[in-house]
Design a protein around this motif. Structure first.
Motif: not given
Length: 354
Positions: A87-96
């Motif tokens: 259920g852990i999914e990657p994301s492009n929406q983080r504080d990079w």
């Protein structure tokens, strides 16, 4: 006497089962420690609970009376862990972090490829820089070669490997497969096993991605080697397009980095499978520091007729990169004495089919 083989078989079976339970327990506890709830006490408590359940399951293995019950409970716990894990999914929406804040992508129109958001930072130190990106249009018909860049900082066995595509007239596009880190987050090899980083293709000017390593990273210092690959130029074109397609896929659908299976070198190898002449998998793809020597043995490097040790010394670019610094002809200057001129490279003089 007949009972002896049965006892041996039972012992071996329980031993193997115990190793399986132990491996599952270690994985589960570490997964919770690194990827569990943000609340640290809760995360530690859950990891400790998995460790305790593992010990109880191991202790029950020799006890016929309790074995089946404990293993059933442990299997249920492991299934729950797997459901949570998937259920852990990657994301492009983080504080990079700033150096990975912008996702590159490409527009492909036949032989013409426009690469958007090529990184070209102006560095004053490793952590002090002015961010900058630009777009550039590349003609695949102008591809003249591909270089393999090997970066060492912790001995001969481990290196960061990336490729740089030579489009002539000093125009090189480097692509380095790395982790995408959030602000306040550092790199950890162990964390890289547990879905803590997204996969990121750094698409950069060589004055950025090579100069950063030769001129500004000092703790520890990094040694950079630029090898010319050899083979059919069509391999290089297919590989470049494969890279661009993967970059576009990550732009739309993020993926996790993995220290073992989806790292800088294994991902290069996966991408090169687009070419029919790619190399079979070899242990030196994992022990990436030995990859250049492996390619040398396979005839995939422009050796210039030199033994590997001499070639390695010749393609070491740190001193030339430090002298060139931010010069507009940085790519040409770091290759002086280490690469033949572009005009001397025939269509079968390099190979990206490794």
């Amino acid at each position: 006497m007949r009972k002896t083989p049965i006892r041996i078989a039972t012992f071996v079976g329980l031993l193997l089962l115990g190793l399986l339970v132990l491996a599952a327990g270690v994985w589960g506890a570490l997964a919770l420690l690194y990827a569990g709830p943000r609340d640290e006490p809760l995360r530690n408590a859950l990891a400790a609970g998995v460790a305790l359940a593992t010990l109880l399951a191991l202790g029950a293995l020799p006890l016929h009376r309790w074995r089946r019950t404990m293993l059933g409970c442990y299997l249920t716990l492991f299934v729950v862990l797997l459901v949570w894990w998937h259920g852990i999914e990657p994301s492009n929406q983080r504080d990079w972090l700033a150096d990975v804040a912008v996702l590159p992508h490409a527009s492909i129109e036949g032989d013409m490829v426009t690469v958007h958001d090529i990184r070209n930072f102006d560095y004053r130190s490793e952590t002090d820089f002015t961010p900058a990106w630009y777009d550039r249009r590349f003609d695949l018909r102008q591809l003249q070669g591909v270089d393999l860049v090997a970066v060492y900082w912790m001995g001969p066995a481990i290196a960061h490997i990336f490729l740089s595509f030579d489009f002539g007239k000093g125009d090189h596009l480097a692509v380095s497969i790395e982790t995408r880190k959030e602000k306040g987050e550092g790199y950890s090899t162990l964390k890289g096993f547990f879905r803590q980083y997204e996969l990121y293709y750094v698409v950069a000017d060589e004055r950025d991605v090579i100069r950063l390593r030769t001129n500004y990273r000092h703790d520890p210092p990094e040694d950079v080697y630029v090898y010319r690959l050899k083979g059919d130029l069509d391999n290089g074109r297919r590989l470049f397009l494969e890279y661009m397609q993967r970059i576009n896929e990550l732009h739309e659908r993020p993926e996790f980095y993995n220290t073992l299976t989806t790292n800088c070198t294994t991902t290069i190898w996966m991408n090169t499978r687009v070419n029919p002449s790619h190399l079979p998998f070899d242990w030196r793809i994992l022990a990436s520091g030995y990859l250049p020597e492996f390619l040398y043995e396979q005839g995939r490097l422009d050796t210039r007729g030199l033994p590997f040790a001499e070639l390695q010394q010749q393609v070491h670019v740190n001193a030339r990169a430090q002298a060139a610094d931010s010069a507009a002809d940085f790519s040409r200057r770091i290759r002086e004495l280490s690469q033949p001129s572009s005009a001397g490279v025939a269509s079968d003089d390099f190979d990206t089919g490794q």
